[in-house]
Design a protein around this motif. Structure first.
Motif, PDB file in Angstrom:
ATOM      1  N   THR A   1       0.653  -1.225   0.073  1.00  0.00           N
ATOM      2  CA  THR A   1       0.054  -0.166   0.018  1.00  0.00           C
ATOM      3  C   THR A   1       1.011   1.061  -0.001  1.00  0.00           C
ATOM      4  O   THR A   1       2.127   1.294   0.245  1.00  0.00           O
ATOM      5  N   LYS A   2       0.304   2.346  -0.273  1.00  0.00           N
ATOM      6  CA  LYS A   2       1.154   3.571  -0.359  1.00  0.00           C
ATOM      7  C   LYS A   2      -0.043   4.764   0.082  1.00  0.00           C
ATOM      8  O   LYS A   2      -1.072   4.790  -0.561  1.00  0.00           O
TER       9      LYS A   2
ATOM     10  N   HIS B   1      -2.262   8.095 -17.850  1.00  0.00           N
ATOM     11  CA  HIS B   1      -1.961   6.948 -17.325  1.00  0.00           C
ATOM     12  C   HIS B   1      -2.799   5.834 -16.715  1.00  0.00           C
ATOM     13  O   HIS B   1      -3.870   6.152 -16.452  1.00  0.00           O
ATOM     14  N   ARG B   2      -2.033   4.815 -16.493  1.00  0.00           N
ATOM     15  CA  ARG B   2      -2.871   3.587 -15.764  1.00  0.00           C
ATOM     16  C   ARG B   2      -2.028   2.921 -14.932  1.00  0.00           C
ATOM     17  O   ARG B   2      -0.740   2.419 -15.056  1.00  0.00           O
ATOM     18  N   THR B   3      -2.697   2.254 -13.586  1.00  0.00           N
ATOM     19  CA  THR B   3      -1.930   1.516 -12.884  1.00  0.00           C
ATOM     20  C   THR B   3      -2.654   0.447 -12.626  1.00  0.00           C
ATOM     21  O   THR B   3      -4.068   0.449 -12.718  1.00  0.00           O
ATOM     22  N   GLN B   4      -2.097  -0.726 -12.034  1.00  0.00           N
ATOM     23  CA  GLN B   4      -2.835  -1.644 -11.669  1.00  0.00           C
ATOM     24  C   GLN B   4      -2.930  -1.809 -10.155  1.00  0.00           C
ATOM     25  O   GLN B   4      -2.526  -2.812  -9.521  1.00  0.00           O
ATOM     26  N   THR B   5      -3.920  -0.639  -9.694  1.00  0.00           N
ATOM     27  CA  THR B   5      -4.221  -0.319  -8.381  1.00  0.00           C
ATOM     28  C   THR B   5      -5.675  -0.185  -8.155  1.00  0.00           C
ATOM     29  O   THR B   5      -6.114   0.293  -8.980  1.00  0.00           O
TER      30      THR B   5
ATOM     31  N   ILE C   1      -4.687   7.172  -1.545  1.00  0.00           N
ATOM     32  CA  ILE C   1      -4.253   5.756  -0.620  1.00  0.00           C
ATOM     33  C   ILE C   1      -4.136   4.895  -1.978  1.00  0.00           C
ATOM     34  O   ILE C   1      -5.126   4.390  -2.524  1.00  0.00           O
ATOM     35  N   LEU C   2      -3.070   4.293  -2.286  1.00  0.00           N
ATOM     36  CA  LEU C   2      -3.012   3.286  -3.292  1.00  0.00           C
ATOM     37  C   LEU C   2      -2.914   1.816  -2.638  1.00  0.00           C
ATOM     38  O   LEU C   2      -2.106   1.584  -1.829  1.00  0.00           O
TER      39      LEU C   2
END
Length: 173
Positions: free
Chosen positions: A72-73, A88-92, A142-143
Motif C-alpha cells: 500500500t502507499k 496513465h494507468r496503474t494496476q491499483t 491511498i494506493l
C-alpha cells in the motif's frame, strides 16, 4: 509548493509503551515535470502490513506510483494551476480524496470535476488529472496493489501491462 502536510508516525518504545516516533513534514518530496508535487507519507510492502516497534523510513526509496507488489502507499499530491498529468494507468485501486481546490479527472469517455471533500475510487482505468483553476489543488491518495481480472485483461489486451505508469518523474511515459 505550499506548506507541506504534517506527518505524525506512532510506534512503541522498548517496553511496549505507545510513543510518537516523528512529527513534521514528510521526509521525501518530489516534483514531476508537470509541476505536481508528491509528498510521500508512508508505504507498506505487504498486506497484512508488518508492524514493528520502530522501523526504517519506508518512503526513502525511488518514487513510483504503484506500491510494492502486495503493498500500500499513501501520498499527498499538489497540482499547481494549469497542471495536466500524463494520461496513465496503474494496476491499483486508488482512493483519492480532494483536500483543497478543484481538479478534473479525465477518463476515455468523459470527465468529472472534483472539489474539496470529494472522494474518487480509481480502479485501474486510463486517466489524467487537470487543474484548470488559478489555485493549487491538493489531494490525498491511498494506493492498494491490485491485479486486473482475466476477463478485463482480455478486453484491455495483455500489452497494457507493458504500459503501466511506474515513475511520475520520468519524462518518457
Amino acid at each position: 509548493m505550499s506548506q507541506p502536510p504534517r506527518r505524525i508516525v506512532t510506534g512503541h518504545d522498548e517496553t511496549g509503551v505507545s510513543v510518537f516516533l516523528s512529527d513534521g513534514p514528510p521526509p521525501v518530496v518530489s516534483t514531476a515535470p508537470d509541476g505536481a508535487a508528491f509528498y510521500e507519507m508512508w508505504n507498506t510492502d505487504s498486506v497484512p502490513a508488518a508492524i514493528a516497534a520502530d522501523e526504517p523510513e519506508p518512503t526513502e526509496r525511488d518514487l513510483t506510483v504503484p506500491p510494492a507488489p502486495g503493498g500500500t502507499k499513501i501520498r499527498v499530491n499538489e497540482f499547481p494551476p494549469g497542471c495536466v498529468s500524463p494520461t496513465h494507468r496503474t494496476q491499483t485501486v486508488d482512493y483519492g480524496i480532494v483536500l483543497d481546490g478543484e481538479v478534473v479527472l479525465v477518463l476515455d469517455d468523459s470527465e468529472r470535476v472534483l472539489r474539496a471533500g470529494d472522494v474518487v475510487i480509481q480502479r485501474g482505468t486510463d486517466h489524467r488529472w487537470e487543474n484548470r483553476t488559478d489555485t493549487v489543488a491538493r489531494m490525498a491518495f491511498i494506493l492498494v496493489d491490485g491485479v486486473f481480472s482475466e476477463p478485463l485483461l482480455k478486453v484491455l489486451g495483455t500489452e497494457v501491462l507493458g504500459s503501466l505508469l511506474g515513475s511520475p518523474l520520468a519524462t518518457d511515459q
